[in-house]
Enzyme design. Structure first.
Site, mmCIF file in Angstrom:
data_model
loop_
_atom_site.group_PDB
_atom_site.id
_atom_site.type_symbol
_atom_site.label_atom_id
_atom_site.label_comp_id
_atom_site.label_asym_id
_atom_site.label_seq_id
_atom_site.Cartn_x
_atom_site.Cartn_y
_atom_site.Cartn_z
ATOM 1 N N ASN A 170 -11.572 1.453 -10.535
ATOM 2 C CA ASN A 170 -10.119 1.312 -10.737
ATOM 3 C C ASN A 170 -9.745 1.493 -12.206
ATOM 4 O O ASN A 170 -8.790 2.191 -12.526
ATOM 5 C CB ASN A 170 -9.661 -0.082 -10.295
ATOM 6 C CG ASN A 170 -9.345 -0.148 -8.824
ATOM 7 O OD1 ASN A 170 -8.856 0.810 -8.239
ATOM 8 N ND2 ASN A 170 -9.608 -1.277 -8.204
ATOM 9 N N GLU A 183 -12.112 -5.118 -1.540
ATOM 10 C CA GLU A 183 -13.030 -3.968 -1.436
ATOM 11 C C GLU A 183 -14.222 -4.367 -0.586
ATOM 12 O O GLU A 183 -15.323 -3.888 -0.762
ATOM 13 C CB GLU A 183 -13.479 -3.442 -2.809
ATOM 14 C CG GLU A 183 -13.446 -4.366 -3.992
ATOM 15 C CD GLU A 183 -14.362 -5.599 -3.892
ATOM 16 O OE1 GLU A 183 -13.894 -6.602 -3.283
ATOM 17 O OE2 GLU A 183 -15.487 -5.576 -4.423
ATOM 18 N N HIS A 218 -5.496 2.743 -9.869
ATOM 19 C CA HIS A 218 -5.453 2.086 -8.555
ATOM 20 C C HIS A 218 -5.152 3.045 -7.400
ATOM 21 O O HIS A 218 -5.588 2.822 -6.278
ATOM 22 C CB HIS A 218 -4.421 0.950 -8.577
ATOM 23 C CG HIS A 218 -5.060 -0.373 -8.862
ATOM 24 N ND1 HIS A 218 -5.471 -0.743 -10.122
ATOM 25 C CD2 HIS A 218 -5.406 -1.399 -8.040
ATOM 26 C CE1 HIS A 218 -6.028 -1.935 -10.065
ATOM 27 N NE2 HIS A 218 -5.993 -2.363 -8.817
HETATM 28 N N1 LIG Z 1 -7.281 0.180 -5.732
HETATM 29 C C1 LIG Z 1 -7.483 -0.983 -5.160
HETATM 30 N N2 LIG Z 1 -8.295 -1.898 -5.710
HETATM 31 C C2 LIG Z 1 -8.509 -3.057 -5.100
HETATM 32 C C3 LIG Z 1 -7.903 -3.369 -3.884
HETATM 33 N N3 LIG Z 1 -8.308 -4.605 -3.495
HETATM 34 C C4 LIG Z 1 -9.133 -5.056 -4.465
HETATM 35 N N4 LIG Z 1 -9.268 -4.116 -5.427
HETATM 36 C C5 LIG Z 1 -10.048 -4.193 -6.662
HETATM 37 O O1 LIG Z 1 -11.418 -4.339 -6.409
HETATM 38 C C6 LIG Z 1 -12.003 -4.868 -7.578
HETATM 39 C C7 LIG Z 1 -13.111 -5.831 -7.237
HETATM 40 O O2 LIG Z 1 -13.709 -6.201 -8.399
HETATM 41 P P1 LIG Z 1 -14.908 -7.218 -8.482
HETATM 42 O O3 LIG Z 1 -14.713 -8.326 -7.493
HETATM 43 O O4 LIG Z 1 -15.082 -7.617 -9.902
HETATM 44 O O5 LIG Z 1 -16.159 -6.453 -7.967
HETATM 45 P P2 LIG Z 1 -16.790 -5.084 -8.424
HETATM 46 O O6 LIG Z 1 -16.184 -4.549 -9.653
HETATM 47 O O7 LIG Z 1 -16.725 -4.176 -7.226
HETATM 48 O O8 LIG Z 1 -18.260 -5.472 -8.729
HETATM 49 P P3 LIG Z 1 -19.431 -5.816 -7.741
HETATM 50 O O9 LIG Z 1 -18.840 -6.208 -6.428
HETATM 51 O O10 LIG Z 1 -20.136 -6.965 -8.362
HETATM 52 O O11 LIG Z 1 -20.274 -4.634 -7.615
HETATM 53 C C8 LIG Z 1 -10.901 -5.487 -8.418
HETATM 54 O O12 LIG Z 1 -10.673 -4.723 -9.562
HETATM 55 C C9 LIG Z 1 -9.683 -5.399 -7.487
HETATM 56 O O13 LIG Z 1 -8.482 -5.163 -8.199
HETATM 57 C C10 LIG Z 1 -7.021 -2.400 -3.297
HETATM 58 O O14 LIG Z 1 -6.441 -2.583 -2.231
HETATM 59 N N5 LIG Z 1 -6.852 -1.231 -3.976
#
Ligand SMILES: Nc1nc2c(ncn2[C@@H]2O[C@H](COP(=O)(O)OP(=O)(O)OP(=O)(O)O)[C@@H](O)[C@H]2O)c(=O)[nH]1
Length: 324
Positions: free
Chosen positions: A203, A239, A208
């Site tokens: 992201n 996610e 996004h």
């Molecule tokens: N674009 C987008 N991003 C999302 C959505 N839902 C959650 N996210 C993003 O997913 C990200 C999850 O980040 P983290 O929980 O830190 O996990 P990660 O960066 O995937 O790291 P690890 O899981 O440890 O591999 C965050 O930046 C959220 O903003 C969505 O519907 N759309």
């Protein structure tokens, strides 16, 4: 003209389709009440049927005949209970018998039943029964449009709008359902939790909107790898995705997870305006219930989550099975 007819004509004279003896079946008989009710029913725009105490059709208006799928004449002298599907048919027959014993009047407000149509279809309707003297007026209201709309609304309420996968609420309900039925049928049940790796970085790097597109593509991969119709895929959180695999042993769940892992890893993003080398991966945790591994579906899900955590810890882009 009777008082009843005069009253009704006054109410309806403004804007109704006039009674038409060729379209509505008018049976003139010795019973003035029956004749009068027949006249009234004939003028009504909603589906009405006049029956005697045994349920024999004395008169039926055009709206009711159309709803039942044939001409008015074709329904005369039939017993209306025969239009009902099981279990409603036997329920009404029982009510008639009770009524004959004078234990209760057969009269009630709208109640949902399912009727057989003459064309072979079935139709959900609201049925009301009004007792007038020795006769009964049945009112039928078609519920099929309402039911279809309700089904559409519940489908919408169960889905995640971004990915069109099921949402967490629908997932939790389905997991409990599958848990119960797999226990009953002595079938294995697996859950898989799938989490996108380093998605925050994705992201941050691409924005996004690209992040949303990426989630949609991963959801498509996951949906495409469901092994059968009973399986379910949901977006469990931001996610994070989750699968229910009823009837699947652990080795089968591992095969599904591995196909998802490989296909997500090979997704290309160049065509979406991102650098060619852009890649995503997912980490997964599997829990399987075969016998008595877990006391509840929640415990099973927790175990899959712990396994997912190990996948993350051990380097991501991998699958770990829960060792309960
Ligand atoms: N674009 C987008 N991003 C999302 C959505 N839902 C959650 N996210 C993003 O997913 C990200 C999850 O980040 P983290 O929980 O830190 O996990 P990660 O960066 O995937 O790291 P690890 O899981 O440890 O591999 C965050 O930046 C959220 O903003 C969505 O519907 N759309």
């Amino acid at each position: 003209m009777s008082v009843l007819t005069a009253k009704y004509n006054k109410i309806t004279s403004a804007n109704v389709t006039p009674f038409h003896p060729r379209l509505n079946h008018l049976r003139v008989g010795p019973d003035p009440l029956q004749n009068e009710l027949t006249q009234l029913l004939g003028q009504m725009q909603d589906a009405k049927v006049l029956v005697d105490g045994k349920g024999k059709v004395l008169s039926i208006n055009l709206a009711a005949a159309m709803l039942l799928g044939d001409t008015c004449e074709s329904f005369l002298d039939e017993h209306w209970q025969s239009w009902l599907t099981t279990p409603f048919k036997s329920e009404y027959e029982f009510m008639l018998v009770r009524r004959e014993g004078m234990l209760m009047p057969l009269q009630h407000g709208p109640r949902e039943v399912v009727i057989n149509q003459a064309c072979g279809g079935v139709l959900p309707v609201h049925l009301s029964v009004s007792s007038i003297g020795e006769l009964f007026v049945l009112s039928l209201q078609d519920l099929s449009d309402l039911k279809a709309e309700l089904a559409r609304m519940s489908e919408l309420a169960a889905k995640d709008p971004l990915t069109s996968l099921y949402n967490r609420r629908a997932f939790d309900e389905a997991l409990q359902r599958h848990w119960d039925s797999c226990k009953e049928d002595k079938l294995p049940l697996c859950t898989v939790i799938i989490d996108v790796d380093y998605f925050k970085s994705f992201n941050d790097m691409h924005g996004h909107i690209q992040g949303d597109k990426c989630l949609k593509r991963i959801a498509r991969v996951i949906r495409g790898e469901l092994p059968n119709k009973q399986s379910m895929a949901a977006r469990y959180g931001g996610e994070e995705f989750a699968l229910i695999l009823p009837g699947c042993a652990e080795w089968q769940a591992q095969e599904v997870a591995e196909r998802i892992r490989a296909r997500v890893r090979s997704l290309e993003f160049g065509m979406y305006g991102l650098p060619e080398e852009t890649m995503v991966s997912v980490s997964q945790g599997i829990a399987s219930e075969e016998g008595e591994n877990f006391p509840s579906p929640v415990a099973m899900l927790c175990c899959a989550d712990t396994a997912l955590y190990r996948s993350k810890k051990e380097g991501r882009d991998r699958i770990t099975s829960c060792s309960c």
